[in-house]
Write an enzyme that holds these catalytic residues in place. Structure first.
Site, mmCIF file in Angstrom:
data_model
loop_
_atom_site.group_PDB
_atom_site.id
_atom_site.type_symbol
_atom_site.label_atom_id
_atom_site.label_comp_id
_atom_site.label_asym_id
_atom_site.label_seq_id
_atom_site.Cartn_x
_atom_site.Cartn_y
_atom_site.Cartn_z
ATOM 1 N N CYS A 118 0.828 -1.202 0.000
ATOM 2 C CA CYS A 118 0.000 0.000 0.000
ATOM 3 C C CYS A 118 0.872 1.266 0.000
ATOM 4 C CB CYS A 118 -0.997 -0.035 1.149
ATOM 5 S SG CYS A 118 -2.345 1.162 0.944
ATOM 6 N N HIS A 218 -3.756 -4.923 0.199
ATOM 7 C CA HIS A 218 -3.376 -5.424 1.524
ATOM 8 C C HIS A 218 -3.502 -6.954 1.577
ATOM 9 C CE1 HIS A 218 -2.815 -1.694 3.821
ATOM 10 N NE2 HIS A 218 -3.756 -1.192 3.043
ATOM 11 N N GLU A 220 -2.233 -8.727 3.703
ATOM 12 C CA GLU A 220 -2.243 -9.079 5.124
ATOM 13 C C GLU A 220 -3.598 -8.862 5.780
ATOM 14 O OE1 GLU A 220 -1.204 -4.654 5.423
ATOM 15 O OE2 GLU A 220 -1.476 -6.226 3.929
#
Length: 244
Positions: A118, A218, A220
């Site tokens: 990001c 993202h 994650e």
């Protein structure tokens, strides 16, 4: 991975966001998942904040075998020749910006494996002379005006066949979790575009020669497709092993 080749620096802009507890709490979830994923792959993780300043950050990452630059606030416009006062402008952490920009440039110069997530993608681009679209307006890339845990959206990314990121994710189209209101505009030196959203905005970049890969989404996020974060982190591990 041998003991001598397993230190990963996970670098965020700041560890303190007292002005916005909800955002801070969600960032802790995301960064925590990066750290946990890296540790599962055998890395010894050092978590660092870039707002300690460039010299301190560079010193503390001097011996790191790999680097991950995670998400966070907008980069101050002065670093890419942009104007202030744009829609959706966040606070700026210029000390952190400068530190991460210098870290990214050093990684490219030294061939240190780096993954940008990001804001991390935008840091890589700006570090190499690129610019940013300052606000995407209403788009598929972020939900506006909702509680922080609901800002992420899901949308597809079209990956360039034969690119590193396409090989890692095993498909030319990947669903991703996204929360950004800025994007790459002019591309930095040595970078190539390897992923775009259906609206054309850049979602993945790679360096043509250095082991640098960055994604605008993202992997994650808790709702991201299973295995996506592991695949991207695994690319760092493979690069380190190959250089040994």
């Amino acid at each position: 991975m041998s003991e001598a080749l397993r230190t990963l620096a996970v670098v965020e802009a700041t560890r303190f966001r007292g002005h916005d507890p909800a955002y801070h709490a969600y960032v802790q979830i995301l960064v925590g998942r990066v750290i946990a994923g890296a540790q599962e792959q055998g890395w010894t993780v050092v978590r660092l904040a870039a707002d300690q300043g460039a010299e301190a950050l560079l010193a503390r990452t001097e011996r790191a075998d790999g680097v991950v630059i995670v998400g966070g606030e907008d980069i101050a416009p002065r670093f890419y020749g942009g104007a202030q006062g744009y829609p959706g402008e966040s606070r700026h952490l210029e000390v952190a910006d400068e530190a991460q920009l210098r870290l990214a440039r050093r990684a490219v110069e030294r061939g240190i494996p780096l993954l940008g997530i990001c804001r991390g993608l935008q840091i890589v681009n700006v570090a190499l002379g690129g610019t940013l679209v300052q606000d995407l307006g209403e788009s598929v890339h972020v939900n506006r005006g909702v509680p922080i845990p609901e800002v992420l959206t899901t949308h597809p990314v079209l990956l360039e066949p034969g690119s590193r990121v396409e090989a890692l994710l095993g498909a030319t189209v990947a669903d991703v979790r996204s929360a950004h209101h800025q994007a790459v505009d002019a591309l930095g030196a040595g970078l190539v575009v390897t992923g775009r959203a259906p609206d054309g905005h850049i979602e993945a970049i790679e360096h043509e020669s250095a082991p640098v890969l960055a994604v605008q989404w993202h992997p994650e996020d808790p709702a991201a497709p299973a295995g996506q974060l592991d695949a991207l982190l695994g690319a760092l591990r493979l690069r380190v092993a190959a250089a040994a």
